[in-house]
Design a protein around this motif. Structure first.
Motif, PDB file in Angstrom:
ATOM      1  N   LEU A  30       0.835  -1.203   0.000  1.00 40.86           N
ATOM      2  CA  LEU A  30       0.000   0.000   0.000  1.00 40.86           C
ATOM      3  C   LEU A  30       0.872   1.256   0.000  1.00 40.86           C
ATOM      4  O   LEU A  30       0.590   2.231  -0.709  1.00 40.86           O
ATOM      5  CB  LEU A  30      -0.917   0.009   1.227  1.00 40.86           C
ATOM      6  CG  LEU A  30      -2.003  -1.075   1.270  1.00 40.86           C
ATOM      7  CD1 LEU A  30      -2.613  -1.174   2.665  1.00 40.86           C
ATOM      8  CD2 LEU A  30      -3.096  -0.767   0.240  1.00 40.86           C
ATOM      9  N   VAL A  31       1.920   1.240   0.806  1.00 42.07           N
ATOM     10  CA  VAL A  31       2.803   2.403   0.921  1.00 42.07           C
ATOM     11  C   VAL A  31       3.538   2.653  -0.398  1.00 42.07           C
ATOM     12  O   VAL A  31       3.639   3.798  -0.855  1.00 42.07           O
ATOM     13  CB  VAL A  31       3.783   2.195   2.095  1.00 42.07           C
ATOM     14  CG1 VAL A  31       4.982   3.135   2.017  1.00 42.07           C
ATOM     15  CG2 VAL A  31       3.045   2.361   3.426  1.00 42.07           C
ATOM     16  N   ASN A  32       4.034   1.584  -1.024  1.00 37.88           N
ATOM     17  CA  ASN A  32       4.754   1.752  -2.287  1.00 37.88           C
ATOM     18  C   ASN A  32       3.848   2.303  -3.386  1.00 37.88           C
ATOM     19  O   ASN A  32       4.280   3.059  -4.234  1.00 37.88           O
ATOM     20  CB  ASN A  32       5.364   0.421  -2.743  1.00 37.88           C
ATOM     21  CG  ASN A  32       6.588   0.045  -1.941  1.00 37.88           C
ATOM     22  OD1 ASN A  32       7.194   0.890  -1.269  1.00 37.88           O
ATOM     23  ND2 ASN A  32       6.966  -1.229  -1.983  1.00 37.88           N
ATOM     24  N   ILE A  33       2.595   1.919  -3.370  1.00 33.65           N
ATOM     25  CA  ILE A  33       1.685   2.337  -4.438  1.00 33.65           C
ATOM     26  C   ILE A  33       1.037   3.692  -4.125  1.00 33.65           C
ATOM     27  O   ILE A  33       0.851   4.517  -5.009  1.00 33.65           O
ATOM     28  CB  ILE A  33       0.609   1.249  -4.677  1.00 33.65           C
ATOM     29  CG1 ILE A  33       1.274  -0.014  -5.241  1.00 33.65           C
ATOM     30  CG2 ILE A  33      -0.483   1.741  -5.619  1.00 33.65           C
ATOM     31  CD1 ILE A  33       0.366  -1.224  -5.322  1.00 33.65           C
ATOM     32  N   LEU A  34       0.692   3.924  -2.851  1.00 33.42           N
ATOM     33  CA  LEU A  34      -0.163   5.073  -2.515  1.00 33.42           C
ATOM     34  C   LEU A  34       0.533   6.154  -1.686  1.00 33.42           C
ATOM     35  O   LEU A  34      -0.026   7.256  -1.555  1.00 33.42           O
ATOM     36  CB  LEU A  34      -1.393   4.583  -1.737  1.00 33.42           C
ATOM     37  CG  LEU A  34      -2.334   3.653  -2.500  1.00 33.42           C
ATOM     38  CD1 LEU A  34      -3.275   2.954  -1.536  1.00 33.42           C
ATOM     39  CD2 LEU A  34      -3.138   4.431  -3.541  1.00 33.42           C
ATOM     40  N   ASN A  35       1.661   5.867  -1.066  1.00 29.22           N
ATOM     41  CA  ASN A  35       2.384   6.842  -0.238  1.00 29.22           C
ATOM     42  C   ASN A  35       1.475   7.579   0.754  1.00 29.22           C
ATOM     43  O   ASN A  35       1.352   8.797   0.731  1.00 29.22           O
ATOM     44  CB  ASN A  35       3.103   7.866  -1.161  1.00 29.22           C
ATOM     45  CG  ASN A  35       4.007   8.835  -0.417  1.00 29.22           C
ATOM     46  OD1 ASN A  35       4.218   9.948  -0.893  1.00 29.22           O
ATOM     47  ND2 ASN A  35       4.527   8.472   0.745  1.00 29.22           N
ATOM     48  N   PRO A  36       0.828   6.815   1.665  1.00 24.24           N
ATOM     49  CA  PRO A  36      -0.021   7.478   2.663  1.00 24.24           C
ATOM     50  C   PRO A  36       0.813   8.161   3.746  1.00 24.24           C
ATOM     51  O   PRO A  36       1.943   7.747   4.024  1.00 24.24           O
ATOM     52  CB  PRO A  36      -0.794   6.299   3.279  1.00 24.24           C
ATOM     53  CG  PRO A  36       0.142   5.136   3.138  1.00 24.24           C
ATOM     54  CD  PRO A  36       0.868   5.349   1.826  1.00 24.24           C
ATOM     55  N   GLY A  37       0.241   9.177   4.360  1.00 26.73           N
ATOM     56  CA  GLY A  37       0.872   9.802   5.518  1.00 26.73           C
ATOM     57  C   GLY A  37       0.653   8.974   6.781  1.00 26.73           C
ATOM     58  O   GLY A  37       1.491   8.972   7.687  1.00 26.73           O
ATOM     59  N   TYR A  38      -0.492   8.296   6.832  1.00 35.81           N
ATOM     60  CA  TYR A  38      -0.823   7.459   7.989  1.00 35.81           C
ATOM     61  C   TYR A  38      -1.452   6.151   7.535  1.00 35.81           C
ATOM     62  O   TYR A  38      -2.252   6.141   6.603  1.00 35.81           O
ATOM     63  CB  TYR A  38      -1.846   8.142   8.907  1.00 35.81           C
ATOM     64  CG  TYR A  38      -1.337   9.407   9.541  1.00 35.81           C
ATOM     65  CD1 TYR A  38      -0.604   9.354  10.718  1.00 35.81           C
ATOM     66  CD2 TYR A  38      -1.573  10.640   8.948  1.00 35.81           C
ATOM     67  CE1 TYR A  38      -0.111  10.509  11.299  1.00 35.81           C
ATOM     68  CE2 TYR A  38      -1.081  11.813   9.518  1.00 35.81           C
ATOM     69  CZ  TYR A  38      -0.354  11.735  10.697  1.00 35.81           C
ATOM     70  OH  TYR A  38       0.137  12.878  11.252  1.00 35.81           O
ATOM     71  N   VAL A  39      -1.103   5.071   8.230  1.00 34.47           N
ATOM     72  CA  VAL A  39      -1.886   3.838   8.147  1.00 34.47           C
ATOM     73  C   VAL A  39      -2.459   3.600   9.538  1.00 34.47           C
ATOM     74  O   VAL A  39      -1.716   3.514  10.521  1.00 34.47           O
ATOM     75  CB  VAL A  39      -1.055   2.636   7.674  1.00 34.47           C
ATOM     76  CG1 VAL A  39      -1.827   1.335   7.841  1.00 34.47           C
ATOM     77  CG2 VAL A  39      -0.650   2.827   6.208  1.00 34.47           C
ATOM     78  N   VAL A  40      -3.782   3.541   9.595  1.00 38.61           N
ATOM     79  CA  VAL A  40      -4.484   3.365  10.866  1.00 38.61           C
ATOM     80  C   VAL A  40      -4.832   1.894  11.029  1.00 38.61           C
ATOM     81  O   VAL A  40      -5.466   1.301  10.150  1.00 38.61           O
ATOM     82  CB  VAL A  40      -5.789   4.200  10.870  1.00 38.61           C
ATOM     83  CG1 VAL A  40      -6.491   4.054  12.220  1.00 38.61           C
ATOM     84  CG2 VAL A  40      -5.500   5.656  10.562  1.00 38.61           C
ATOM     85  N   LEU A  41      -4.412   1.314  12.139  1.00 34.74           N
ATOM     86  CA  LEU A  41      -4.811  -0.056  12.464  1.00 34.74           C
ATOM     87  C   LEU A  41      -6.213   0.018  13.057  1.00 34.74           C
ATOM     88  O   LEU A  41      -6.407   0.616  14.121  1.00 34.74           O
ATOM     89  CB  LEU A  41      -3.837  -0.679  13.453  1.00 34.74           C
ATOM     90  CG  LEU A  41      -2.366  -0.716  13.004  1.00 34.74           C
ATOM     91  CD1 LEU A  41      -1.493  -1.319  14.108  1.00 34.74           C
ATOM     92  CD2 LEU A  41      -2.210  -1.493  11.703  1.00 34.74           C
ATOM     93  N   GLY A  42      -7.174  -0.572  12.363  1.00 29.09           N
ATOM     94  CA  GLY A  42      -8.568  -0.449  12.778  1.00 29.09           C
ATOM     95  C   GLY A  42      -9.091  -1.721  13.421  1.00 29.09           C
ATOM     96  O   GLY A  42      -8.443  -2.774  13.390  1.00 29.09           O
ATOM     97  N   GLY A  43     -10.288  -1.631  14.006  1.00 29.17           N
ATOM     98  CA  GLY A  43     -10.961  -2.798  14.562  1.00 29.17           C
ATOM     99  C   GLY A  43     -10.086  -3.531  15.563  1.00 29.17           C
ATOM    100  O   GLY A  43      -9.412  -2.916  16.399  1.00 29.17           O
ATOM    101  N   SER A  44     -10.051  -4.856  15.463  1.00 28.94           N
ATOM    102  CA  SER A  44      -9.278  -5.639  16.432  1.00 28.94           C
ATOM    103  C   SER A  44      -7.785  -5.352  16.322  1.00 28.94           C
ATOM    104  O   SER A  44      -7.059  -5.487  17.310  1.00 28.94           O
ATOM    105  CB  SER A  44      -9.551  -7.130  16.239  1.00 28.94           C
ATOM    106  OG  SER A  44      -9.384  -7.490  14.894  1.00 28.94           O
TER     107      SER A  44
END
Lengths: 397, 397
Positions: A322-336
């Motif tokens: 995901l990071v290589n393709i989209l370069n997000p500023g944040y990845v949020v660990l959701g749910g469990s």
């Protein structure tokens, strides 16, 4: 929106959306403050506020501004007339949440699901029962239900049908049509969307990362999916089938996935995959299994923390894609994943930084969601309220 | 753009952009046609067209409309005053392209590169020499150069520095600053961007897929990178490091990649990786090696078609990751992949459909670029003209 192609209705809606947005951020405030804050002229603001008062979307309050001078008439959002309902289907069960138009929670429920093995018909019946109860509760609070949106862990097409939800064992389930039929309430729009796409909307609108322009929420409660905000907007794609990182193949000849392939991220690191690798989790309710898992991990049981560290390594590789393709500023660990974040994060971060090509993983920060239980239904209420947020008023009852 | 926050300058630029855009699609056309087509009033159109005539961005022509009535004064784009230069650095060499503001090609050159082993300083010197020659050629045609944009196969930061271009062996090369210094022309803006991001811009603006809302261009001439248009807009991400699909790990313990890891898509299926697996390609110029490869593949040489089929399988797996995450309507095979498309496509399609989770790969169609040699420099000219396209006029000389 280009100025030269906007017709009168568009402009009215745009202006109304601007007034509501200003009130959401700044209320209580005067008409004059709205005018200067939005750049609209005072007559336009007065006319729009009149419409909002008529529909009980705002109300007036007497208050002294700045502690000097005579009391001014200020405006605040009024949540007493309308609310929206967000629902979620996951391997952990069914959830319902309702918020009114002033941002107040009207109800929040969770029930153990009918189980993944129950099949779609039984699950939809249980979901309809939950929705009916939520409608009744909202209505007995004096509010009208503006809409219901359901989040599901799978591919959802433009008709609200679940094309594939491998973690639920669903294929081609006409959820939107079936739920609407079961409710028999044509006055209440029913929509269905991917759970992670709704969850990331909640992160983008509320909480500590609100407004972040490049944001991904990863959810693994059933399958593994990513909700994606890029350059300030929810990613939709050609047919809406985005964020399906769960079927990235990480291990050749790895465990069999619900999709029929082998070695998918989902088969290695979803919550059900993690639970299946821990001995002694015998309660039939996956929510209680999760609580036991957290307790044993927090107590430092080696076999448990080892399974979580391995899952974190796989998740880090998936996040790297995901990071290589989209370069997000944040990845949020959701749910469990948010509840397990202290155990997952070290190996996630390590394998992310090993696999990401940009220096420092392109500036990506891994954080745990502050809505581990409600991001999806919360995003669902926001989506159900989207027409109003875009400036389209509900009809006068 | 929201109507209520636009100041006068913004509105003028928006309107000017609308007039230029209408002319680009519809010219020759009258002022009245522009007014009715854009929704602007006639006085505004007359004033904007006046500015455009002053700067020789449009010119008048006498013509009979619809073959009846007296000749009307029509407007057409005028390309005689300005042009932009697009450059490309790749393992295949250096390319230059210039287009004027009416969309006419002014020059198109390719030269064998200094080679990947030459190092950045030597390559930048060669690129500066090429750029100087292009500037001279554009100027001797009577046109002013509005800007130069360079496409490179790697991560480019906001200052136009190449943070990493594994396929070129570059790391932290201040390309934009160094090239601008070498040219010594502060009147000509120099920009640098990722090659695939520029190439997909060309596909999005020109050619058979123009206007497609969800479009990915895959380029493997040096490394393997993807340019991405999502929901109608170029994807940028947090720091601009997007589309780096080349370092997806497909084979555990596979061949060593330029990034230092093993088994990356780039190490398996980039053009240099393909060329390295074919015996008898001895010419030092990779462009000529490619031509020999195509000739032998077209002749059906089994060893060659086998290597290409394997590369196609790997590419299909990489494209599946893009498809699962982004759900594009089209994936365009760019650069040398376009020239090899008949040999790559069968296995690409097969492995894409095996690995994509959505039915029918989410409606994704694989096509070969119609600009196999020029997509990157063509996109680069479009980017160099972007200020004008957005309605910002060049200063009067």
């Amino acid at each position: 929106m280009s100025t030269q192609t906007a017709d009168h209705t568009d402009i009215r809606a745009t202006n109304l959306a601007a007034v509501l947005g200003f009130l959401r951020r700044q209320a209580p405030c005067s008409r004059a403050a709205i005018a200067s804050g939005t750049g609209l002229n005072k007559a336009t603001v007065t006319s729009i506020v009149g419409d909002l008062l008529d529909r009980r979307l705002v109300r007036e309050t007497q208050q002294t501004q700045n502690h000097v001078g005579r009391p001014a008439t200020l405006l605040v959002l009024d949540g007493s007339a309308y609310a929206a309902i967000g629902l979620e289907v996951s391997a952990r069960g069914l959830s319902a949440l309702a918020y009114d138009t002033a941002g107040e929670q009207v109800l929040r429920w969770h029930r153990a699901g009918p189980g993944v093995d129950a099949g779609p018909a039984k699950t939809i019946a249980a979901l309809a029962a939950l929705a009916r109860r939520a409608i009744t509760t909202v209505q007995s609070s004096g509010r009208r239900v503006l809409g219901i949106t359901v989040g599901v862990p799978g591919l959802v097409n433009r008709d609200g049908a679940v094309v594939l939800a491998a973690g639920l064992g669903w294929r081609d389930v006409a959820l939107q049509a079936d739920l609407a039929a079961a409710l028999g309430r044509p006055d209440i729009p029913v929509n269905v969307d991917n759970d992670a796409s709704l969850a990331v909307l909640a992160e983008h609108l509320y909480g500590p990362l609100a407004g972040s322009e490049n944001l991904i929420e990863l959810n693994g409660d059933t399958g593994v999916g990513a909700g994606i905000i890029v350059d300030g907007r929810p990613l939709r794609g050609h047919l809406g089938y985005v964020g399906e990182i769960g079927h990235l193949r990480l291990v050749a000849d790895g465990p069999v996935c619900g999709c029929g392939r082998r070695g998918c991220l989902e088969a290695l690191a979803s919550l059900p995959a993690i639970l299946s690798r821990i001995d002694g989790l015998t309660d039939p309710d996956p929510q209680i299994q999760l609580e036991h898992l957290i307790r044993r991990a927090d107590a430092g049981e080696a076999a448990v923390t080892k399974v979580l560290a391995e899952a974190g390594t796989h998740l880090g590789h998936g996040i790297a894609a995901l990071v290589n393709i989209l370069n997000p500023g944040y990845v949020v660990l959701g749910g469990s994943y948010a509840l397990l974040a202290t155990h997952l994060s070290p190996t996630i971060t390590k394998s992310l930084h090993e696999s990401a090509i940009a220096p420092d993983a392109g500036g990506c920060t891994i954080v745990a969601s502050t809505f581990p239980h409600t991001a999806t239904p919360l995003g669902a209420t926001a989506q159900a309220l989207a027409p109003l947020t875009m400036g389209h008023l509900p009809s006068l009852a």
